[in-house]
Enzyme design. Structure first.
Site, PDB file in Angstrom:
ATOM      1  N   THR A  21      49.503  37.330  34.103  1.00 24.01           N
ATOM      2  CA  THR A  21      48.048  37.325  34.010  1.00 24.01           C
ATOM      3  C   THR A  21      47.614  37.446  32.563  1.00 24.01           C
ATOM      4  O   THR A  21      48.307  38.069  31.761  1.00 24.01           O
ATOM      5  CB  THR A  21      47.409  38.475  34.839  1.00 24.01           C
ATOM      6  N   ASN A  23      44.448  38.492  32.228  1.00 21.53           N
ATOM      7  CA  ASN A  23      43.234  39.273  32.489  1.00 21.53           C
ATOM      8  C   ASN A  23      43.559  40.773  32.462  1.00 21.53           C
ATOM      9  O   ASN A  23      44.222  41.290  33.364  1.00 21.53           O
ATOM     10  CB  ASN A  23      42.680  38.834  33.856  1.00 21.53           C
ATOM     11  N   ASN A  25      41.745  43.330  32.974  1.00 24.49           N
ATOM     12  CA  ASN A  25      41.165  44.124  34.082  1.00 24.49           C
ATOM     13  C   ASN A  25      42.065  44.091  35.310  1.00 24.49           C
ATOM     14  O   ASN A  25      42.243  45.105  35.990  1.00 24.49           O
ATOM     15  CB  ASN A  25      39.777  43.583  34.455  1.00 24.49           C
ATOM     16  N   LYS A  26      42.635  42.917  35.578  1.00 29.57           N
ATOM     17  CA  LYS A  26      43.583  42.809  36.708  1.00 29.57           C
ATOM     18  C   LYS A  26      44.796  43.689  36.446  1.00 29.57           C
ATOM     19  O   LYS A  26      45.289  44.369  37.348  1.00 29.57           O
ATOM     20  CB  LYS A  26      44.062  41.364  36.864  1.00 29.57           C
ATOM     21  N   ASP A  82      45.619  34.778  42.128  1.00 22.83           N
ATOM     22  CA  ASP A  82      44.363  34.105  41.833  1.00 22.83           C
ATOM     23  C   ASP A  82      43.321  34.671  42.782  1.00 22.83           C
ATOM     24  O   ASP A  82      43.615  34.937  43.951  1.00 22.83           O
ATOM     25  CB  ASP A  82      44.506  32.587  42.030  1.00 22.83           C
ATOM     26  N   GLY A 163      33.972  40.799  36.042  1.00 29.47           N
ATOM     27  CA  GLY A 163      33.653  39.602  36.825  1.00 29.47           C
ATOM     28  C   GLY A 163      32.360  39.759  37.619  1.00 29.47           C
ATOM     29  O   GLY A 163      31.318  40.128  37.070  1.00 29.47           O
TER      30      GLY A 163
HETATM   31  P1  ITT Z   1      44.529  35.175  35.264  1.00 29.09           P
HETATM   32  O1  ITT Z   1      45.069  35.144  33.894  1.00 29.09           O
HETATM   33  O2  ITT Z   1      45.191  36.189  36.141  1.00 29.09           O
HETATM   34  O3  ITT Z   1      44.466  33.807  35.904  1.00 29.09           O
HETATM   35  P2  ITT Z   1      41.616  34.981  35.378  1.00 29.09           P
HETATM   36  O4  ITT Z   1      40.537  35.824  34.767  1.00 29.09           O
HETATM   37  O5  ITT Z   1      41.681  33.532  35.004  1.00 29.09           O
HETATM   38  O6  ITT Z   1      43.012  35.721  35.097  1.00 29.09           O
HETATM   39  P3  ITT Z   1      41.190  34.309  38.198  1.00 29.09           P
HETATM   40  O7  ITT Z   1      41.196  32.877  37.891  1.00 29.09           O
HETATM   41  O8  ITT Z   1      42.021  34.807  39.317  1.00 29.09           O
HETATM   42  O9  ITT Z   1      41.535  35.185  36.925  1.00 29.09           O
HETATM   43  O10 ITT Z   1      39.757  34.891  38.531  1.00 29.09           O
HETATM   44  C1  ITT Z   1      38.599  34.154  38.532  1.00 29.09           C
HETATM   45  C2  ITT Z   1      37.429  34.999  38.179  1.00 29.09           C
HETATM   46  O11 ITT Z   1      37.016  35.704  39.348  1.00 29.09           O
HETATM   47  C3  ITT Z   1      37.641  36.080  37.121  1.00 29.09           C
HETATM   48  O12 ITT Z   1      37.542  35.595  35.821  1.00 29.09           O
HETATM   49  C4  ITT Z   1      36.510  37.047  37.467  1.00 29.09           C
HETATM   50  O13 ITT Z   1      35.313  36.633  36.904  1.00 29.09           O
HETATM   51  C5  ITT Z   1      36.425  36.928  38.983  1.00 29.09           C
HETATM   52  N1  ITT Z   1      37.148  38.026  39.612  1.00 29.09           N
HETATM   53  C6  ITT Z   1      38.471  38.095  39.899  1.00 29.09           C
HETATM   54  N2  ITT Z   1      38.763  39.267  40.472  1.00 29.09           N
HETATM   55  C7  ITT Z   1      37.605  39.963  40.541  1.00 29.09           C
HETATM   56  C8  ITT Z   1      37.263  41.242  41.010  1.00 29.09           C
HETATM   57  O14 ITT Z   1      38.161  42.074  41.510  1.00 29.09           O
HETATM   58  N3  ITT Z   1      35.987  41.625  40.906  1.00 29.09           N
HETATM   59  C9  ITT Z   1      35.056  40.808  40.406  1.00 29.09           C
HETATM   60  N4  ITT Z   1      35.298  39.593  39.930  1.00 29.09           N
HETATM   61  C10 ITT Z   1      36.570  39.164  39.995  1.00 29.09           C
END
Ligand code: ITT
Length: 212
Positions: A21, A23, A25-26, A82, A163
């Protein structure tokens, strides 16, 4: 049979898993859920600095794509996930396009503003977060899903989280995700559900693989 099962549960084999990831926050959320026998490796730890282009048209596809992206340089066990926000009245949008809903180069607040403007005056506020976690066990890929059903607020509430957290209120709560601290979010969270299913599977299969 019971004695055997008990024995397996008592064995603690330390395992390192790569979490794919970008991200932070994840990463923080998964770190808060981690059992003591697992340590995480990050993309930085393996020197992977490339941007993974998420160009599949499903959440499942994008989750798998992240795992496949590191296959040439990393052979160990790893996982990616995802996540998308699916809104009933918007035919499942933003869904797989959650990160870039307002367009390339736009920020998170732009995505939220777009959702709120599209949802203006709409009475059906039903929505869900969907997480699909893909685990590569060294041989095959296995997917785990986590859903959190709830509704879209009319105005943003709260400062925690990331997010779309400030516009989503899970069913059974009076607080938005952004009004909850992490342990509170984990009571309802899509990510927690997907990760828990993965850990259950991991304990049942991987730990017994090592023990037999
Ligand atoms: P990766 O590197 O893990 O892909 P990413 O930010 O691109 O990180 P995703 O494509 O899975 O992650 O997520 C899409 C968006 O959905 C992310 O940028 C957030 O804005 C939103 N999102 C994901 N999880 C969330 C959560 O738990 N609460 C609120 N928004 C979330």
């Amino acid at each position: 049979m019971q004695e055997f099962t008990l024995e397996l549960h008592e064995i603690k084999i330390m395992t390192t898993l790569l979490f794919i990831t970008g991200n932070s926050n994840k990463l923080k959320e998964i770190a808060s859920l981690l059992p003591s026998f697992i340590t995480l490796k990050s993309l930085k730890d393996i020197g992977f600095m490339e941007e993974i282009e998420e160009n599949e048209d499903t959440i499942e596809g994008n989750s798998m794509l992240k795992v496949l992206a590191v296959k040439n340089i990393y052979k160990g066990m790893c996982f990616a996930e995802d996540t998308g926000l699916e809104i009933e009245a918007l035919a499942g949008e933003p869904g797989v396009r959650s990160a870039r809903y307002a367009g390339e180069g736009k920020c998170n607040q732009d995505n939220i503003n777009l959702v709120l403007s599209k949802m203006k005056g709409i009475l059906n506020r039903n929505a869900q977060f969907k997480t699909v976690l893909t685990f590569f066990d060294g041989e095959k890929n296995i997917q785990f899903e986590g859903l959190c059903k709830g509704s879209i607020l009319e105005v943003q509430r709260g400062d925690y989280g990331f997010g779309y957290d400030s516009i989503f209120i899970p069913n059974g709560s009076t607080l938005s995700f952004a009004e909850m601290d992490l342990p509170q979010k984990n009571v309802f969270s899509h990510r927690k559900k997907a990760f828990s299913s993965f850990i259950d599977y991991f304990q049942k299969t991987k730990i017994s693989d090592f023990s037999l």
